[in-house]
Scaffold this active site. Structure first.
Site, PDB file in Angstrom:
ATOM      1  N   SER B 149       0.840  -1.192   0.000  1.00 26.82           N
ATOM      2  CA  SER B 149       0.000   0.000   0.000  1.00 26.82           C
ATOM      3  C   SER B 149       0.885   1.255   0.000  1.00 26.82           C
ATOM      4  O   SER B 149       1.772   1.371  -0.847  1.00 26.82           O
ATOM      5  CB  SER B 149      -0.923  -0.051   1.218  1.00 26.82           C
ATOM      6  N   ASP B 316      -9.106  -6.133  -4.562  1.00 27.22           N
ATOM      7  CA  ASP B 316      -8.655  -4.849  -4.005  1.00 27.22           C
ATOM      8  C   ASP B 316      -9.148  -3.726  -4.912  1.00 27.22           C
ATOM      9  O   ASP B 316      -8.634  -3.534  -6.010  1.00 27.22           O
ATOM     10  CB  ASP B 316      -7.124  -4.853  -3.925  1.00 27.22           C
ATOM     11  N   HIS B 349      -8.289  -4.856  -0.195  1.00 27.29           N
ATOM     12  CA  HIS B 349      -6.962  -4.282   0.042  1.00 27.29           C
ATOM     13  C   HIS B 349      -6.285  -4.909   1.259  1.00 27.29           C
ATOM     14  O   HIS B 349      -5.067  -5.067   1.283  1.00 27.29           O
ATOM     15  CB  HIS B 349      -7.117  -2.774   0.228  1.00 27.29           C
TER      16      HIS B 349
END
Lengths: 377, 377
Positions: B149, B316, B349
């Site tokens: 991320s 995601d 995610h």
């Protein structure tokens, strides 16, 4: 030709029993009609509204050329829902803030504004109230009921609550219920409103304030979910407000998308009622016709006898095509007549409000067939 | 075997020039290391953290068996990033609230807490600070830099800012920049915090309060975007908190998903700093290595010489596989070595933090090859 709209209001003295077990005493419904009811009263089309819309569906008010109704591109003389052929009715739902009885009106039990004490209303309650309005307008049976999003849920519910009163139903960009993610976004919006110190437990009217902070956040969250990622990238992308220079700020606006969202939030907080927002998002959460049938939507829709039009939009991630297909499947399981169009449109959930040629062609053809049938009776 | 973690801190007296044009004077970085640096100092792996994580990447603190680091499933003895072979470094970023210098620390210019006056920090600034930490640890060149991320953005930036210091880079569930929708969600979170009356323009420390309402909303919004619609439906669906009975309430909890989100928001508001939230979401917004190259990511990544691992997860929607593929394409345009895995995982995610067998197998194989190469030098 410009369609002239004229808001009207109807008072209902008899109490309305609600799904919550509570009852609403005397109440008013704001509504508008367009076109002419034919001699045998068979050409009425009821339009149900979604979250922040109203009875002002089409046309403009006299002397206010920019006051078009929220679905003016769809409904009017010569438009897909042709008011030269149909008698179209728009009605504002109970609990709204645009004319029908709602939280800002006086609670007869206390003499103060209802505020957060306004009874919780459901899609089914709205449909019951709409049915009473039709009674008073002398309309036994609708040629069609039509709605998008939450309005589509009402259209679907009409076919289950009053199957004998609905010949056709158009359910657009809708769903048989909300997903957990949908409920989650609604809950964020509600928490933002309820925890705003200016909410005062829903009795902010007495304090002369409005929970604008919460309403702004609610609208910003909602707005993101109405648009597709693609359309946001196309419209705003990573454009800076100041052109090419970064300002390095955490609280001021840096990107155009921030400016746009803040503007949407500000506008909304000026005109929308916080208690109405809570009520309407809850009506969305609650709608679930399959609940009384062990979660079996096919069983739930067995009661429907109308002929259906379902429309969904490819980039709508709030009420995705898969959700419309669930309804289509459940209707087909019951051997009902269904027309289904999955429109390839970039605009996300908002697409149902926009003037898209392919989408409007589908709706035009479907209503054209209904008008032909009416002419041949 | 349990890995014992020990937080450490390093003071830096020399000012750090920031991308904003400001400079940060003396500052501290909190960090942890696991495993042993080999004789030629060639087996170091730097782990960069995402939004609400810290330097406590792996292992547990003595006497606190439930204090596992946030990536403990990935990093440790015999794990995919094997601390028996690598010397792993976790570092807390500047502006964070977990030990490194941040908004709650004293601004030497005023003698008060920095609050909202803490300088805006970027991914590039963090990487510069991390490079100084490596200097002090005597590490010239990393065997690998690894992050998911926002941490993946740092890993990518390492390969551009210090190409000669990074042999390999693992960029997981990341993106070359945020989309308009990503920025929009960040902006909702920031507005919720900034408009909370307890924020006091960022100087709430002086008032003995915390903008918990805003932090709760920020976390609720964030949490929704970390999960997939599917996993939310599987985990919560439309389950009611009270079993089968509807309560008909707009302000109290009705659905399990509401209960879960409120709990997440409450927990977060107890430990996370509001000013840090603003800073870190802004660092996300700003990251865009292609900006200085007319938006051309291939040109931007020409500077990178590392060998890459990219991993994305099918569900995601915050950092979708399409965004990872943009990075892969830009690297391939430059004929760089890239391994890319698109993992079919249901968790959205959040998947990058979870113990998924296929995902971990990919990371294990990739780091295993690096370890082999080190052994053969």
């Amino acid at each position: 030709m410009t369609l002239l709209a004229q808001p009207q209001s109807m008072h209902f003295a008899e109490p309305l029993a609600l799904r919550s077990g509570a009852a609403l005493g005397g109440y008013d419904l704001a509504y508008e009609t367009y076109g002419t009811l034919n001699a045998d009263r068979s050409n009425a089309v009821l339009v149900c509204h979604a979250l922040n819309a109203s009875h002002h569906v089409a046309g403009s008010y006299a002397g206010q050329p920019k006051s078009e109704g929220w679905w003016d591109s769809m409904i009017g003389p010569g438009k897909p829902v042709d008011t030269d052929r149909f008698f179209v009715i728009g009605v504002n739902n109970l609990g709204s803030c645009f004319g029908s009885t709602g939280p800002m009106h006086t609670n007869p039990a206390t003499g103060r504004a209802w505020g957060a004490d306004f009874p919780v209303v459901t899609v089914e309650d709205w449909v019951d109230a709409q049915a009473r309005l039709l009674d008073r307008l002398g309309i036994d049976r609708l040629a069609a009921v039509l709605g998008g999003s939450l309005g589509g849920m009402q259209a679907l519910s009409w076919t289950l609550q009053y199957p004998q009163r609905v010949a056709h139903a158009a359910v657009i960009a809708s769903a048989p219920n909300l997903t957990a993610e949908n409920i989650a976004f609604n809950e964020v919006a509600r928490r933002a409103i309820v925890t705003d110190p200016d909410f005062h437990g829903g009795h902010f009217y007495d304090h002369g304030v409005v929970p604008k902070r919460g309403l702004r956040i609610a609208r910003m969250v909602g707005h993101i979910t109405y648009l597709s990622d693609d359309v946001m990238n196309a419209k705003f992308g990573r454009q800076l407000r100041d052109g090419i220079d970064l300002r390095y700020t955490t609280q001021d606006i840096e990107f155009q998308i921030e400016s746009y969202l803040r503007h949407q939030g500000d506008k909304f907080s000026e005109y929308f009622d916080a208690n109405t927002y809570l009520l309407i998002t809850r009506a969305l959460d609650y709608f679930d016709p399959a609940r009384g049938h062990g979660g079996n939507l096919s069983k739930a829709l067995a009661a429907a006898t109308a002929r259906f039009l379902l429309v969904s939009f490819t980039t709508d991630w709030r009420f995705s095509p898969a959700r419309s297909r669930e309804i289509v499947k459940a209707l087909l399981d019951n051997r009902r007549s269904v027309t289904y169009a999955e429109v390839d449109a970039p605009h996300g959930h908002d697409a149902f409000l926009l003037d898209d040629a392919r989408y409007h062609a589908v709706v035009r053809a479907w209503f054209g067939r209904i008008a032909q049938e009416l002419a041949h009776v």
